[in-house]
Design a protein around this motif. Structure first.
Motif, mmCIF file in Angstrom:
data_model
loop_
_atom_site.group_PDB
_atom_site.id
_atom_site.type_symbol
_atom_site.label_atom_id
_atom_site.label_comp_id
_atom_site.label_asym_id
_atom_site.label_seq_id
_atom_site.Cartn_x
_atom_site.Cartn_y
_atom_site.Cartn_z
ATOM 1 N N TYR A 27 -2.889 -10.523 -0.566
ATOM 2 C CA TYR A 27 -4.172 -9.923 0.183
ATOM 3 C C TYR A 27 -5.002 -9.900 -1.023
ATOM 4 C CZ TYR A 27 -1.815 -7.095 3.762
ATOM 5 O OH TYR A 27 -1.343 -6.742 5.167
ATOM 6 N N SER A 28 -4.976 -9.899 -2.371
ATOM 7 C CA SER A 28 -5.908 -10.235 -3.281
ATOM 8 C C SER A 28 -6.877 -11.449 -3.236
ATOM 9 C CB SER A 28 -5.132 -10.201 -4.675
ATOM 10 O OG SER A 28 -6.168 -10.239 -5.816
ATOM 11 N N GLN A 31 -9.028 -10.721 -0.415
ATOM 12 C CA GLN A 31 -10.001 -9.949 -0.617
ATOM 13 C C GLN A 31 -11.213 -10.439 -1.625
ATOM 14 O OE1 GLN A 31 -7.979 -6.653 -2.482
ATOM 15 N NE2 GLN A 31 -7.264 -5.700 -0.581
ATOM 16 N N LEU A 32 -10.736 -11.375 -2.297
ATOM 17 C CA LEU A 32 -11.649 -12.106 -3.180
ATOM 18 C C LEU A 32 -12.382 -12.832 -2.551
ATOM 19 C CD1 LEU A 32 -12.453 -13.020 -6.183
ATOM 20 C CD2 LEU A 32 -10.868 -14.968 -5.852
ATOM 21 N N LYS A 35 -15.110 -10.908 -0.699
ATOM 22 C CA LYS A 35 -16.191 -10.532 -1.663
ATOM 23 C C LYS A 35 -17.138 -11.725 -1.814
ATOM 24 C CE LYS A 35 -13.685 -6.781 -3.659
ATOM 25 N NZ LYS A 35 -12.820 -6.329 -4.838
ATOM 26 N N SER A 46 -14.446 -3.051 -7.269
ATOM 27 C CA SER A 46 -12.997 -2.887 -7.174
ATOM 28 C C SER A 46 -12.768 -1.545 -7.577
ATOM 29 C CB SER A 46 -12.142 -3.940 -7.947
ATOM 30 O OG SER A 46 -12.513 -5.484 -7.572
ATOM 31 N N TYR A 192 -2.547 -11.323 -8.574
ATOM 32 C CA TYR A 192 -2.526 -10.109 -7.605
ATOM 33 C C TYR A 192 -3.731 -9.291 -8.156
ATOM 34 C CZ TYR A 192 1.073 -8.296 -10.675
ATOM 35 O OH TYR A 192 1.878 -8.024 -12.093
ATOM 36 N N TYR A 195 -8.571 -9.878 -6.763
ATOM 37 C CA TYR A 195 -9.667 -9.158 -6.051
ATOM 38 C C TYR A 195 -10.555 -8.446 -7.024
ATOM 39 C CZ TYR A 195 -7.341 -4.652 -7.656
ATOM 40 O OH TYR A 195 -6.904 -3.555 -8.212
ATOM 41 N N GLN A 196 -10.305 -8.374 -8.375
ATOM 42 C CA GLN A 196 -11.138 -7.848 -9.437
ATOM 43 C C GLN A 196 -12.057 -9.123 -9.873
ATOM 44 O OE1 GLN A 196 -9.037 -6.174 -12.261
ATOM 45 N NE2 GLN A 196 -8.005 -4.958 -10.794
#
Length: 249
Positions: A27-28, A31-32, A35, A46, A192, A195-196
């Motif tokens: 998922y991360s 999400q990356l 973005k 985030s 993980y 995403y940040q």
């Protein structure tokens, strides 16, 4: 007790990761990509602890349920690691047998990781490879700080028990060398957090190497749990109380 075959161990590892942090890593990455294809990473945010309801006690219920169910894979790991006449808690060093030493080591690790993390966060923001991190977006209720502390402890337990204690044990039994197992563990930890942004990926991967090396020497996961919980507590509660972005370990 029969020793599981390598095929069974591999399946076990995939099941554990698929139910926990391996799933988070997938998922991360998605999400990356979302973005990065929407705007420069520096313009992204985030948020780590979100409100899930505008109604106070339903939000509290959701928060507690999230914490409880996130710990289920840890229970599964404890079950898998249990051996004849030996508990998984003792095997992982996930107990209160050495409270003083564990606390001191945890505090030392938190200081070792926490201060450089702030620098990495600032550098990542300056380079445009890290999103703005909002550790908490919970509304201010009487239960906000206790829930954030519980969330921090949850992260510490889930990540250190699974990514360090469990994974290093299983990869070792699968014939992986210790350096390769540590590399895989640290890459999973970094992934993980993708995403940040890439800054937190690098920072958490380095943290994973340090934590794994400490574990291989002490054979105790408890100091790692303490250090991780302290880092996240400072970030979550500090942001909630003072509203300042804080880099996470």
């Amino acid at each position: 007790m029969l020793v599981p075959s390598r095929r069974r161990l591999r399946l076990e590892v995939w099941i554990v990761l698929g139910l926990s942090l391996g799933q988070s890593a997938v998922y991360s990455v998605v999400q990356l990509l979302v973005k990065m294809t929407k705007a420069p990473l520096a313009q992204g945010t985030s948020t780590l602890n979100r409100s899930q309801s505008t109604r106070e006690y339903f939000d509290l219920t959701y928060q507690l349920l999230d914490i409880i169910f996130a710990l289920v894979p840890v229970v599964l790991v404890i079950y898998f690691l249990a051996e004849h006449r030996a508990t998984a808690f003792g095997k992982l060093g996930f107990n209160f047998a050495r409270p003083g030493n564990d606390l001191l080591q945890g505090l030392g690790l938190a200081a070792l990781i926490g201060i450089p993390s702030l620098g990495l966060y600032a550098a990542g923001r300056a380079l445009g490879i890290t999103t703005a991190i909002i550790p908490s977006a919970l509304d201010s209720y009487w239960w906000t700080v206790p829930v954030l502390i519980l969330s921090a402890v949850r992260h510490g337990i889930v990540e250190e028990v699974i990514v360090v204690g469990y994974l290093l044990d299983r990869l070792g039994k699968l014939g992986w060398s210790m350096p390769l197992a540590i590399f895989a563990s640290s890459m999973l930890r970094g992934s993980y957090h993708l995403y940040q942004g890439f800054g937190p990926f690098i920072g958490n991967a380095l943290m994973g190497v340090v934590f794994a090396l400490v574990y291989t020497r002490t054979r105790r996961v408890m100091p790692l749990v303490i250090a991780h919980a302290l880092l996240d507590t400072v970030a979550f509660v500090g942001f909630s109380l003072f509203g300042k972005s804080i880099g996470l370990g």
